[in-house]
Design a protein around this motif. Sequence first.
Motif, PDB file in Angstrom:
ATOM      1  N   ASN A  11       0.823  -1.214   0.000  1.00  0.00           N
ATOM      2  CA  ASN A  11       0.000   0.000   0.000  1.00  0.00           C
ATOM      3  C   ASN A  11       0.856   1.262   0.000  1.00  0.00           C
ATOM      4  N   ALA A  12       2.059   1.153   0.574  1.00  0.00           N
ATOM      5  CA  ALA A  12       2.969   2.303   0.584  1.00  0.00           C
ATOM      6  C   ALA A  12       3.895   2.315  -0.631  1.00  0.00           C
ATOM      7  N   HIS A  13       3.690   1.328  -1.549  1.00  0.00           N
ATOM      8  CA  HIS A  13       4.505   1.211  -2.769  1.00  0.00           C
ATOM      9  C   HIS A  13       5.991   1.068  -2.436  1.00  0.00           C
ATOM     10  N   CYS A  14       6.268   0.274  -1.403  1.00  0.00           N
ATOM     11  CA  CYS A  14       7.648   0.027  -0.980  1.00  0.00           C
ATOM     12  C   CYS A  14       8.056  -1.391  -1.356  1.00  0.00           C
ATOM     13  N   THR A  15       9.275  -1.527  -1.815  1.00  0.00           N
ATOM     14  CA  THR A  15       9.806  -2.847  -2.150  1.00  0.00           C
ATOM     15  C   THR A  15      11.006  -3.123  -1.253  1.00  0.00           C
ATOM     16  N   PRO A  16      10.849  -3.924  -0.222  1.00  0.00           N
ATOM     17  CA  PRO A  16      11.958  -4.161   0.710  1.00  0.00           C
ATOM     18  C   PRO A  16      12.917  -5.218   0.190  1.00  0.00           C
ATOM     19  N   GLU A  17      14.051  -5.290   0.807  1.00  0.00           N
ATOM     20  CA  GLU A  17      15.005  -6.367   0.537  1.00  0.00           C
ATOM     21  C   GLU A  17      14.762  -7.475   1.567  1.00  0.00           C
ATOM     22  N   VAL A  18      14.250  -8.604   1.102  1.00  0.00           N
ATOM     23  CA  VAL A  18      13.952  -9.724   1.995  1.00  0.00           C
ATOM     24  C   VAL A  18      15.104 -10.715   1.908  1.00  0.00           C
ATOM     25  N   SER A  19      15.822 -10.883   3.010  1.00  0.00           N
ATOM     26  CA  SER A  19      17.001 -11.756   2.996  1.00  0.00           C
ATOM     27  C   SER A  19      16.645 -13.207   3.301  1.00  0.00           C
ATOM     28  N   CYS A  20      15.651 -13.446   4.186  1.00  0.00           N
ATOM     29  CA  CYS A  20      15.264 -14.809   4.566  1.00  0.00           C
ATOM     30  C   CYS A  20      13.776 -14.832   4.868  1.00  0.00           C
ATOM     31  N   GLU A  21      13.155 -16.017   4.692  1.00  0.00           N
ATOM     32  CA  GLU A  21      11.724 -16.168   4.951  1.00  0.00           C
ATOM     33  C   GLU A  21      11.460 -17.451   5.751  1.00  0.00           C
ATOM     34  N   PRO A  22      11.808 -17.464   7.023  1.00  0.00           N
ATOM     35  CA  PRO A  22      11.553 -18.663   7.848  1.00  0.00           C
ATOM     36  C   PRO A  22      10.066 -18.781   8.198  1.00  0.00           C
ATOM     37  N   THR A  23       9.661 -19.969   8.586  1.00  0.00           N
ATOM     38  CA  THR A  23       8.262 -20.194   8.980  1.00  0.00           C
ATOM     39  C   THR A  23       8.015 -19.756  10.417  1.00  0.00           C
ATOM     40  N   TYR A  24       8.975 -20.027  11.296  1.00  0.00           N
ATOM     41  CA  TYR A  24       8.748 -19.799  12.722  1.00  0.00           C
ATOM     42  C   TYR A  24       9.433 -18.529  13.219  1.00  0.00           C
ATOM     43  N   MET A  25       8.786 -17.875  14.174  1.00  0.00           N
ATOM     44  CA  MET A  25       9.309 -16.628  14.718  1.00  0.00           C
ATOM     45  C   MET A  25      10.653 -16.829  15.407  1.00  0.00           C
ATOM     46  N   MET A  26      10.803 -17.938  16.119  1.00  0.00           N
ATOM     47  CA  MET A  26      12.069 -18.188  16.803  1.00  0.00           C
ATOM     48  C   MET A  26      13.210 -18.320  15.806  1.00  0.00           C
ATOM     49  N   THR A  27      12.931 -18.889  14.633  1.00  0.00           N
ATOM     50  CA  THR A  27      13.954 -18.978  13.587  1.00  0.00           C
ATOM     51  C   THR A  27      14.301 -17.587  13.067  1.00  0.00           C
ATOM     52  N   ALA A  28      13.289 -16.742  12.902  1.00  0.00           N
ATOM     53  CA  ALA A  28      13.533 -15.370  12.462  1.00  0.00           C
ATOM     54  C   ALA A  28      14.421 -14.633  13.458  1.00  0.00           C
ATOM     55  N   VAL A  29      14.153 -14.830  14.753  1.00  0.00           N
ATOM     56  CA  VAL A  29      14.963 -14.197  15.789  1.00  0.00           C
ATOM     57  C   VAL A  29      16.410 -14.696  15.711  1.00  0.00           C
ATOM     58  N   ALA A  30      16.581 -15.996  15.492  1.00  0.00           N
ATOM     59  CA  ALA A  30      17.941 -16.548  15.390  1.00  0.00           C
ATOM     60  C   ALA A  30      18.685 -15.968  14.190  1.00  0.00           C
ATOM     61  N   MET A  31      17.961 -15.751  13.098  1.00  0.00           N
ATOM     62  CA  MET A  31      18.595 -15.176  11.910  1.00  0.00           C
ATOM     63  C   MET A  31      18.987 -13.722  12.135  1.00  0.00           C
ATOM     64  N   VAL A  32      18.175 -12.988  12.879  1.00  0.00           N
ATOM     65  CA  VAL A  32      18.535 -11.614  13.244  1.00  0.00           C
ATOM     66  C   VAL A  32      19.784 -11.632  14.115  1.00  0.00           C
ATOM     67  N   ARG A  33      19.828 -12.544  15.062  1.00  0.00           N
ATOM     68  CA  ARG A  33      21.009 -12.668  15.922  1.00  0.00           C
ATOM     69  C   ARG A  33      22.248 -12.989  15.097  1.00  0.00           C
ATOM     70  N   GLY A  34      22.043 -13.737  13.997  1.00  0.00           N
ATOM     71  CA  GLY A  34      23.164 -14.105  13.139  1.00  0.00           C
ATOM     72  C   GLY A  34      23.562 -13.025  12.158  1.00  0.00           C
ATOM     73  N   GLY A  35      22.898 -11.860  12.206  1.00  0.00           N
ATOM     74  CA  GLY A  35      23.304 -10.748  11.368  1.00  0.00           C
ATOM     75  C   GLY A  35      22.727 -10.745   9.969  1.00  0.00           C
ATOM     76  N   LEU A  36      21.625 -11.479   9.747  1.00  0.00           N
ATOM     77  CA  LEU A  36      21.045 -11.574   8.412  1.00  0.00           C
ATOM     78  C   LEU A  36      20.026 -10.479   8.117  1.00  0.00           C
ATOM     79  N   GLY A  37      19.755  -9.614   9.085  1.00  0.00           N
ATOM     80  CA  GLY A  37      18.797  -8.538   8.881  1.00  0.00           C
ATOM     81  C   GLY A  37      18.014  -8.267  10.147  1.00  0.00           C
ATOM     82  N   VAL A  38      16.923  -7.518  10.004  1.00  0.00           N
ATOM     83  CA  VAL A  38      16.017  -7.289  11.137  1.00  0.00           C
ATOM     84  C   VAL A  38      14.690  -7.962  10.807  1.00  0.00           C
TER      85      VAL A  38
END
Length: 303
Positions: A212-239
């Motif tokens: 809706n804001a016409h923004c195209t982000p850079e998506v580095s990873c798409e995990p299924t679980y939130m805990m995996t997303a948190v681990a990837m943030v901890r690993g420096g893969l993005g926010v």
Amino acid sequence: MDLNLRDIRAFIAVAQTGNFTRAAAQLHLSQPALTVQIRRLEETVGARLFDRNSRNVALTPTGRELLPVLQKSLYDMEHVLLDARALGDGSTGTVRVACLPSFAASLLPDLIRAFKHDFPRVRFHIRDVVAGMVNTLVRNEEVDVGLTGGELSDSALEVLHVGEDRLVVVCPQDHPLARKRRITLKDLVSVPLVLTARGTSVRAVVDAALANAHCTPEVSCEPTYMMTAVAMVRGGLGVTILPGSAREVLAEPNLVARPIDEPAFVRPIALIRKRGRTLSPATEAFVAVLLQRLERESAMRLR
């Protein structure tokens, strides 16, 4: 003629006391009424059960063989009635709930522990799945209630509560975004994002807000679980972007959460049931507790 519990209790009382007068007093019956019950049982069985005279009452051979059988039958039936009453008053039974993983990890454990303190015989069957599956499980009656996310348009589902869950950015403490009090859309498209997979309720909100804001982000990873997303943030893969209520937000001491300064980053939540279906007393009682908690949290967000 069928056996009934009163006649069985009468037979056992006479057999145990060896006396009609004492058995009648024990059962709070008159002696003639007790005699009628024993006679009725003998007619049903088709054999004499007691030999009696003016001095004593004794079991016949048939009565001796029947006594342990009827004692076990009485025990079983009384416990069936107790179990049925417990199901009816909600003190036992199974509560079947489908919910988003974030609620399964944050909201449910404390509620279930408190509920089982008052109703220790109640069992819980929990399915922690994505929003679309929550709706399907409720619709197919594989669970009784569901705590789901996203907009609902299914007429087969009845909404018991509507609320919202604001999304936050989770990033390392030393990340540039950690120094900001609130995050903007411009901030989000300037960094790699770790987003939960498509089909999750959080991803649906994020995709809609960015589109809706016409923004195209850079998506580095798409995990299924939130805990995996948190681990990837901890690993420096993005926010990552998660619900503010998710326990995963606080799971890592070196990560921080920052609110997003955009009204579109809000996940709708709903407590649902199958329309027209009766819930068990135990489930009704748990739903009342769950509604109270959800309404209290909604009121706190409005302050």
